[in-house]
Design a protein around this motif. Structure first.
Motif, short mmCIF file in Angstrom:
data_model
loop_
_atom_site.label_atom_id
_atom_site.label_comp_id
_atom_site.label_asym_id
_atom_site.label_seq_id
_atom_site.Cartn_x
_atom_site.Cartn_y
_atom_site.Cartn_z
N LYS A 190 23.38 65.97 -1.94
CA LYS A 190 24.70 66.59 -1.79
C LYS A 190 24.55 68.11 -1.73
N ALA A 191 23.65 68.66 -2.54
CA ALA A 191 23.38 70.11 -2.50
C ALA A 191 22.78 70.49 -1.14
N ASN A 192 21.87 69.67 -0.62
CA ASN A 192 21.29 69.93 0.70
C ASN A 192 22.34 69.86 1.79
N ASP A 193 23.27 68.90 1.67
CA ASP A 193 24.37 68.80 2.62
C ASP A 193 25.17 70.10 2.64
N SER A 194 25.38 70.67 1.47
CA SER A 194 26.12 71.92 1.36
C SER A 194 25.35 73.07 2.02
N LEU A 195 24.03 73.09 1.85
CA LEU A 195 23.22 74.14 2.50
C LEU A 195 23.30 74.03 4.02
N ILE A 196 23.22 72.81 4.52
CA ILE A 196 23.25 72.61 5.97
C ILE A 196 24.62 72.91 6.55
N PHE A 197 25.66 72.37 5.92
CA PHE A 197 26.98 72.50 6.52
C PHE A 197 27.77 73.71 6.02
N ASP A 198 27.86 73.90 4.72
CA ASP A 198 28.64 75.04 4.25
C ASP A 198 27.94 76.35 4.59
N ARG A 199 26.66 76.44 4.29
CA ARG A 199 25.95 77.70 4.51
C ARG A 199 25.54 77.89 5.98
N ALA A 200 24.83 76.91 6.56
CA ALA A 200 24.32 77.09 7.93
C ALA A 200 25.41 76.90 8.98
N PHE A 201 26.17 75.82 8.92
CA PHE A 201 27.18 75.54 9.94
C PHE A 201 28.40 76.45 9.77
N ASN A 202 28.99 76.49 8.58
CA ASN A 202 30.23 77.24 8.37
C ASN A 202 30.01 78.75 8.31
N HIS A 203 28.89 79.20 7.74
CA HIS A 203 28.66 80.63 7.56
C HIS A 203 27.50 81.18 8.40
N CYS A 204 26.91 80.34 9.22
CA CYS A 204 25.84 80.74 10.14
C CYS A 204 24.64 81.37 9.43
N GLU A 205 24.34 80.89 8.25
CA GLU A 205 23.14 81.29 7.52
C GLU A 205 22.03 80.30 7.91
N LEU A 206 21.53 80.46 9.11
CA LEU A 206 20.63 79.47 9.71
C LEU A 206 19.26 79.40 9.04
N THR A 231 36.47 81.39 18.91
CA THR A 231 36.87 80.29 18.04
C THR A 231 35.69 79.92 17.16
N LYS A 232 35.95 79.74 15.87
CA LYS A 232 34.90 79.37 14.92
C LYS A 232 35.16 77.95 14.42
N SER A 233 34.14 77.11 14.50
CA SER A 233 34.22 75.75 13.97
C SER A 233 33.72 75.73 12.53
N THR A 234 34.39 74.95 11.71
CA THR A 234 33.94 74.74 10.33
C THR A 234 34.00 73.25 10.02
N ARG A 235 33.28 72.87 8.98
CA ARG A 235 33.17 71.46 8.58
C ARG A 235 33.44 71.31 7.10
#
Length: 164
Positions: free
Chosen positions: A33-49, A91-95
């Motif tokens: 769940k923490a990894n999911d947050s890194l991938i989606f909240d941080r990388a996808f939503n905030h572009c911290e790739l 336009t910015k996509s978020t998840r």
């Protein structure tokens, strides 16, 4: 009397085994769940790739029911850089992960944990000029592999995209 003692020992032993399995499941659930947050909240939503660099292996595969197949880490990161995270986007996509939808299934080989399947539902939004509107809702299945005490997102299935 002897049968009662054996029965108690058997139940106690099974109880210990179930607790060990429950603890292992809880730990994997928490980690993924923490990894999911890194991938989606941080990388996808905030572009911290940079988070993708240590969570995705070179032979990463991504299967999307609307956008096709991506079959390498480098291609996926480039798609993120030039697509969702392109600074020229208007336009910015978020998840968002749908609360209560996340499920984990442990994968073992002869009792040894080697991976997990993570299923869930996520909701996407599109924001333009400060106006956030609902996009699609979709299901996902992730295959996580455990190597040298580190979890890697090896395969992604993103499917059943529906406009709500």
């Amino acid at each position: 009397m002897k049968q009662t003692i054996y029965f108690i020992l058997l139940c106690f032993g099974i109880g210990l085994n179930l607790n060990a399995q429950t603890d292992e499941y809880a730990e994997v659930y928490k980690t993924l769940k923490a990894n999911d947050s890194l991938i989606f909240d941080r990388a996808f939503n905030h572009c911290e790739l940079q988070h993708l660099e240590f969570l995705i292996p070179e032979d990463f595969e991504f299967y999307h029911d609307k956008e096709g197949v991506i079959n390498s880490k480098d291609v996926f990161i480039n798609v993120m850089k030039n697509g969702i995270c392109n600074p020229n986007n208007t336009t910015k996509s978020t998840r968002e992960l749908v609360d209560g939808s996340l499920e984990i299934y442990l994968l073992k080989n002869n009792g040894e944990l080697y991976g997990a399947i993570q299923n869930g539902i996520h909701r996407f939004f599109e924001t333009t000029n400060g106006n956030k509107v609902a996009g699609s809702t979709a299901k996902f299945s992730h295959l996580w592999i455990l190597e040298n005490n580190k979890w890697y997102l090896k395969r992604v299935l993103s499917y059943d995209h529906q406009m709500k």
